[in-house]
Design an enzyme around this catalytic site. Structure first.
Site, PDB file in Angstrom:
ATOM      1  N   LYS A  76     -18.759  -0.693  -2.075  1.00  0.00           N
ATOM      2  CA  LYS A  76     -18.598  -0.286  -0.672  1.00  0.00           C
ATOM      3  C   LYS A  76     -19.589   0.841  -0.399  1.00  0.00           C
ATOM      4  CE  LYS A  76     -15.020   1.284   2.603  1.00  0.00           C
ATOM      5  NZ  LYS A  76     -13.593   1.585   2.799  1.00  0.00           N
ATOM      6  N   SER A 151     -10.998  -0.729   6.579  1.00  0.00           N
ATOM      7  CA  SER A 151     -12.429  -0.522   6.690  1.00  0.00           C
ATOM      8  C   SER A 151     -13.248  -1.233   5.605  1.00  0.00           C
ATOM      9  CB  SER A 151     -12.753   0.976   6.631  1.00  0.00           C
ATOM     10  OG  SER A 151     -12.398   1.510   5.359  1.00  0.00           O
ATOM     11  N   SER A 175      -7.101   0.505   3.976  1.00  0.00           N
ATOM     12  CA  SER A 175      -8.421  -0.126   4.015  1.00  0.00           C
ATOM     13  C   SER A 175      -8.789  -1.004   2.835  1.00  0.00           C
ATOM     14  CB  SER A 175      -9.506   0.930   4.183  1.00  0.00           C
ATOM     15  OG  SER A 175      -9.617   1.260   5.532  1.00  0.00           O
TER      16      SER A 175
HETATM   17  N1  GLN Z   1      -7.338   1.730   9.607  1.00  0.00           N
HETATM   18  C1  GLN Z   1      -6.994   3.066   9.191  1.00  0.00           C
HETATM   19  C2  GLN Z   1      -7.836   4.060   9.947  1.00  0.00           C
HETATM   20  O1  GLN Z   1      -8.549   3.668  10.776  1.00  0.00           O
HETATM   21  C3  GLN Z   1      -7.183   3.219   7.717  1.00  0.00           C
HETATM   22  C4  GLN Z   1      -8.585   3.312   7.318  1.00  0.00           C
HETATM   23  C5  GLN Z   1      -8.762   3.500   5.853  1.00  0.00           C
HETATM   24  O2  GLN Z   1      -7.854   3.239   5.061  1.00  0.00           O
HETATM   25  N2  GLN Z   1      -9.923   3.997   5.488  1.00  0.00           N
HETATM   26  O3  GLN Z   1      -7.792   5.227   9.710  1.00  0.00           O
END
Ligand code: GLN
Length: 487
Positions: A76, A151, A175
């Site tokens: 990532k 994400s 995410s």
């Molecule tokens: N969707 C969540 C956010 O927008 C979690 C994102 C994540 O786990 N990095 O914060």
């Protein structure tokens, strides 16, 4: 061959049925063929991959190898990679080449894994659909009109389309698990502190945790083995011996106590998903597990608490991007103030700015007690809920997300609707607990994930529980049409 799991590829490499160079070539070709459609990779590091594959083959023939030697992996783009652009999905870091490797990357290198490249993601990991990436959204290989989740959407799409056998992800509020669910793969968010955060660009430091995303629990165990472990460079890294995560995969599940929180099956959950989760739980009963309804009474407070804590920490972490030291700098600044404001204004996207504004507000004098401190108290209530639950049950099961992958644009105009796609995942991050998502079926032709939650440092148990299910089902072997046809 691309449909093989990491464990299978590893056996093939050890037995010299094929070389790491051949394997690397295969996946680089697949990236060439499919990435344009999916947009999963931001950067493909083919030269580095060739070099690493060559070295891996030397190691493999000298017998100095381990399970990941010669296996192609993708990172990532939140993990710093020395000499390779590390963008975090943001214009702010589009020009940033990391001067060092994240500990996670370093550990894959030491294991002799081959890095294929850097994967697309929501900007600074803020998002649930990959639509906030500066590099454009990743497409879900099961239906390119739908989001891959976020994400870590690039990671999930790459593994699902078999353009990478395994990928790293990070999980601040869901995410790893939510994109794993949306793309029909297996993902594990470890206990906070198990995997080093050093060199992993910070979003919300008390919640962020890196973890593996792969086809199977068995593969996640192999990857976690490399990723986990104490790191003196990360002050929140936990100093305890790393277990052998593969050792207990085959333990029988007779007597396993499963808790189903009633709060996970209420309003807002797609009924078809509820049915599939109950079917998967019934499969566990056949494997000898018992089921009990439990309650996590403060679950409804987890999203509000998260959307105070995460923005607060992000507003502080992202203060370092000022146009001075590294990253984007605006053209012709008038003065220092102009340099700061325009560099940040032009370098960050809308969602990141929204979070910085909320975070700055909740941390400001007069509001800190009302918001941030209150949210921290709610965190304690939530972890106490889990503590009570784990006195009665071994693992907790439920949906990973309330819906299957949604269509592009469907939620991007409504931040609250977007935030709710993480309602079942966020609580674990607030409590620091480990959780997985495994594929358990399809609804509307799209994959459905089930979440399995364990007590602190119960990764071996979670992987065992997931692996046993994957021995008697084949949801994790299903492949999206157009990407994985065997040849
Ligand atoms: N969707 C969540 C956010 O927008 C979690 C994102 C994540 O786990 N990095 O914060």
């Amino acid at each position: 061959m691309h449909n093989k799991t990491i464990a299978e590829l590893s056996r093939g490499l050890q037995q010299r049925h094929f070389s790491s160079l051949e394997l690397t070539e295969l996946f680089l070709n697949r990236i060439d063929e499919h990435n344009e459609k999916l947009n999963a990779f931001i950067t493909v590091t083919d030269e580095l991959a060739w070099e690493q594959a060559k070295q891996a083959d030397v190691r493999l023939s000298s017998g100095q190898s381990n399970a990941l030697t010669g296996i192609p992996i993708a990172q990532k783009d939140i993990f710093c990679t020395q000499g390779v652009r590390t963008s975090c999905g943001s214009k702010m870091l589009d020009n940033f080449t990391a001067p060092y490797n994240a500990t996670v990357v370093e550990r894959f290198n030491q294991a002799g894994a081959v890095m294929l490249g850097k994967l697309n993601m929501d900007e600074f990991a803020m998002g649930s659909s990959n639509e906030t990436s500066y590099y454009g959204p990743v497409k879900n290989p099961w239906d390119i009109g739908t989001v891959p989740g976020g994400s870590s959407g690039g990671s999930a799409a790459a593994v699902a389309s078999r353009i990478a056998p395994g990928a790293t992800g990070t999980d601040t509020g869901g995410s790893i698990r939510q994109p794993a669910a949306f793309c029909g793969i297996t993902g594990l968010k470890p206990t906070y502190g198990l995997v080093s955060r050093w060199g992993m660009i910070a979003f919300a430091s008390s919640l962020d945790q890196g973890g593996p995303m792969a086809r199977t629990a068995e593969d996640c165990a192999l990857m976690l083995q490399t990723m986990a472990g104490f790191d003196e460079k990360d002050s929140t890294s936990v100093n305890r011996p790393v277990e052998d995560f593969s050792a207990t995969l085959n333990e029988r599940l007779a007597g396993l106590k499963i808790g189903l929180p009633k709060e996970f099956f209420g309003e807002g959950l797609d009924p078809e998903i509820a049915t599939l989760i109950h079917e998967a739980v019934a499969d566990y009963v056949k494997l000898g597990a018992t089921v009990k309804e439990i309650s996590l009474p403060n679950m409804n407070l987890s999203a509000p608490a998260y959307y105070v804590v995460a923005p607060a920490e992000c507003s502080s972490n992202l203060a370092r991007f000022d146009g001075v030291r590294y990253g984007y700098r605006c053209q012709n600044p008038k003065d220092l103030h102009d340099l700061y404001t325009r560099s940040r204004g032009e370098g960050f996207g809308a969602e990141v700015k929204r979070r910085i504004l909320i975070g700055t507000y909740v941390l400001s004098a007069g509001y800190y007690d009302a918001y941030y401190l209150k949210a921290q108290k709610i965190r304690r209530l939530i972890s106490d809920d889990f503590k009570r639950a784990f006195q009665e049950v071994d693992v907790i099961m439920g949906p990973t997300s309330p819906s299957v992958a949604f269509r592009f644009g469907e939620k991007s105009a409504d931040p609250i609707a977007m935030y709710l796609s993480d309602i079942y995942t966020i609580a674990l991050n607030l409590a620091g607990l480990p959780g997985m998502s495994i594929p358990v079926g399809f609804s509307k032709n799209l994959p459905v994930g089930m979440q399995i939650i364990g007590n602190y440092f119960s990764e071996s148990r979670l992987l065992n529980v997931a692996h046993q299910y994957q021995q008697v089902t084949d949801w994790h072997h299903k492949t999206p049409v157009g990407f994985c046809d065997s040849h």
